[in-house]
Design an enzyme around this catalytic site. Structure first.
Site, PDB file in Angstrom:
ATOM      1  N   CYS A 130      -2.439   8.891   2.817  1.00 15.25           N
ATOM      2  CA  CYS A 130      -2.364   8.624   1.522  1.00 15.25           C
ATOM      3  C   CYS A 130      -3.291   8.884   0.281  1.00 15.25           C
ATOM      4  CB  CYS A 130      -2.030   6.960   1.555  1.00 15.25           C
ATOM      5  SG  CYS A 130      -3.407   5.893   2.162  1.00 15.25           S
ATOM      6  N   GLU A 152       0.867  -1.111   0.083  1.00 15.49           N
ATOM      7  CA  GLU A 152       0.011  -0.053  -0.048  1.00 15.49           C
ATOM      8  C   GLU A 152       0.866   1.213  -0.020  1.00 15.49           C
ATOM      9  OE1 GLU A 152      -3.301  -0.028  -0.210  1.00 15.49           O
ATOM     10  OE2 GLU A 152      -3.781  -2.213   0.210  1.00 15.49           O
TER      11      GLU A 152
END
Ligand code: NAD
Length: 511
Positions: free
Chosen positions: A281, A247
């Site tokens: 993010c 990720e």
């Protein structure tokens, strides 16, 4: 071999202590030992020894402990918030809503869903050659999972990934970011108090060398962090053919179309670009706004950003935007703003760093921004919102897709059917229409990056199956002593089987 030598070199140079700083004040709040690569191997060996009994407890037994942990998190939420705030400098609300609430939900979710997502699947085959056989897929835990996490969400994005890994029956060794290890240590206390058997979960605080040693030792790696480190982790894992789930970074675009509710879009732009100090993010990192509503959107966003309160977080409601957690991040944010203004962009809110009594960057809005500026091409990961004026939807979509990243994307329009059509054109792992980031709350919905934003997903069925090995089972119950295709080959049988293949599959069309 080369990587192992490299690891020894790293180990020799990495500090053996981690001074944990409060970024909102600049004070060191605690110093803890860093785990050496040799100690990592010991922790993983202990985890490997503890795992079979944990797997044998079954979903019910493991679920009981996870549910106890869910209660522990809600009972101890004030202590968890305080720990997160102290090592990240984020606001009370950012710790409460995006971390404590996430973990509390996730414990219950995975306890309930793991047995469903990992149940044996009965398979039916259309191939007559396997007719009558029992076919199934089953999921078995990989063994020991190594979780490596970033500093921006020390609970959600580090410990959070350990929950489904443990629910699946794995032991886990977690290496939190060296910037924010205290939350993970607190969660180790939580798991101990909730009766998790010794060795099933361990925390290995440390630097990059601790992370590489973990990659070498475990059966699967769940990594969250920058794209640059993710590539190193994947290369290292290739040495032992260890599966990885990555990720990574993002540069999430927001596309605002002419018929959008401009007030809601402006509120969302401000919140989802500045929440957690922009250190998410899936933060909105760039906005593409069509010409007819551009001025209105910029005016509203500018006023709202100018009104944000920034400073050292106290209790609930004390500030809106906290500190910059990671020291080098301040230079990146400053460079992106400076390079943009040098190339002709204008700062209409904020624009400066503040480093007295903590590390801060003012909530900043940039306009007259071009697609080739670093604030558009690189991940900024700070409290900035660059806004680009576009002629129309086609230009917005093309520019949104013009990125090495593909984590999240957001579209704003009152015509939701059209919004969904635009969403389907965007090259991102997740797209929201008239919203941002909230897809992350639906743990049923897989979340992961396209392009250089990652590999694999968290959440949903694939988000737990990745912590298992899939095994296909075929059981032949009633069968002749010898199947017709077995030796010796006979011309008559071969012709008959050839005819059967034509009969079964000969109906395909040439044109
Ligand atoms: P980073 O890549 O610098 O560090 C991440 C982790 O990797 C840390 O624990 C670090 O110690 C460790 N590490 C460093 N070198 C290593 C090596 N050679 N081998 C193994 N581990 C190593 O990232 P960061 O600065 O901590 O986090 C910020 C980044 O994380 C941003 O790019 C952000 O977008 C990304 N992020 C992504 C998601 C997501 O879900 N996609 C979520 C949160 C953060």
């Amino acid at each position: 071999m080369a990587t192992i030598e490299q690891s020894s070199a790293d180990a020799a140079s990495a500090p053996r202590e981690i001074p944990v700083e409060n970024p909102a004040t600049g004070e060191v709040i605690r110093t803890i030992p860093a785990t050496t690569p040799a100690e990592v191997a010991t922790l993983v060996a202990r985890a490997r020894a503890a795992q079979p009994a944990w797997e044998a407890l079954g979903f019910e037994g493991r679920g009981q402990i996870l549910r106890r942990a869910q209660k522990w998190v809600t009972d101890n939420s004030a202590r968890i918030v305080e720990t997160i705030v102290s090592e990240t400098g984020k606001t009370w609300e950012d710790a409460q809503l995006a971390e404590v609430a996430y973990a509390a939900n996730a414990f219950g979710f995975w306890a309930k869903r793991a047995p469903k997502y990992l149940a044996d699947e009965k398979i039916r085959s259309s191939n007559v050659f396997v007719a009558g056989r029992k076919l199934a897929v089953r999921y078995r835990p990989v063994g020991v999972v190594g979780v490596i996490g970033p500093w921006n969400y020390p609970l959600t994005n580090s410990f959070g990934d350990c929950i489904p890994a443990m629910a699946a029956g794995n032991a886990v060794v977690l290496k939190p970011s060296e910037i924010t290890p205290l939350t993970s240590l607190l969660m180790a206390e939580c798991m101990r108090e909730c009766g998790l058997p010794e060795g099933v979960f361990a925390v290995a605080p440390g630097y990059g060398d601790t992370g590489s040693a973990l990659v070498d030792a475990v059966d699967m790696v769940m990594f969250t962090g920058s794209t640059a480190t993710g590539k190193k982790v994947m290369a290292r894992a290739a040495e032992t053919l260890t599966p990885v789930s990555l990720e990574l970074g993002g540069k999430d675009p927001m596309v605002v179309l002419a018929d959008a509710d401009v007030e809601r879009a402006a509120n969302a732009a401000v919140y989802w670009s500045m929440q957690n100090g922009g250190q998410t993010c899936i933060s909105i990192e760039r906005a593409y706004v069509v010409e007819p509503i551009y001025d209105d959107f910029v005016r509203r966003v500018t006023e709202k950003v100018q009104a944000l309160r920034q400073g050292q977080p106290g209790g609930p409601g004390s500030v809106d935007v906290g500190a910059v957690t990671h020291p080098p991040q301040l230079d990146i944010v400053r460079r992106h703003v400076d390079e943009a203004t040098a190339a002709g962009a204008r700062v209409v809110a904020g624009g400066h760093a503040r480093e007295t009594g903590g590390r801060y960057f003012e909530p900043t809005v940039l306009v007259d921004v071009d697609q080739d500026m670093s604030c558009i091409t690189e991940e900024t990961f700070g409290p900035t919102l660059p806004i680009v004026k576009v002629a129309d939807e086609a230009e917005a979509v093309a520019k949104a897709n013009d990125s090495r990243y593909g984590l999240g994307a957001y579209v704003w329009t009152k015509d939701t059917a059209h919004g969904e059509a635009v969403a389907r054109e965007l090259e991102s792992g997740a797209v929201c229409v008239n919203d941002a980031q909230v897809n992350y709350l639906a743990l049923e919905l897989p979340m992961g990056g396209w392009k250089e934003s990652g590999l694999g997903v968290r959440h949903g069925a694939p988000g737990i199956r990745k912590y298992t090995r899939q095994q296909a089972l075929l059981v032949t119950r009633i069968a002749p002593k010898k199947d017709v295709h077995m030796f010796p080959y006979k011309a008559r049988t071969s012709r008959m089987l050839g005819g059967l293949v034509k009969l079964l599959y000969g109906r395909g069309k040439r044109a």
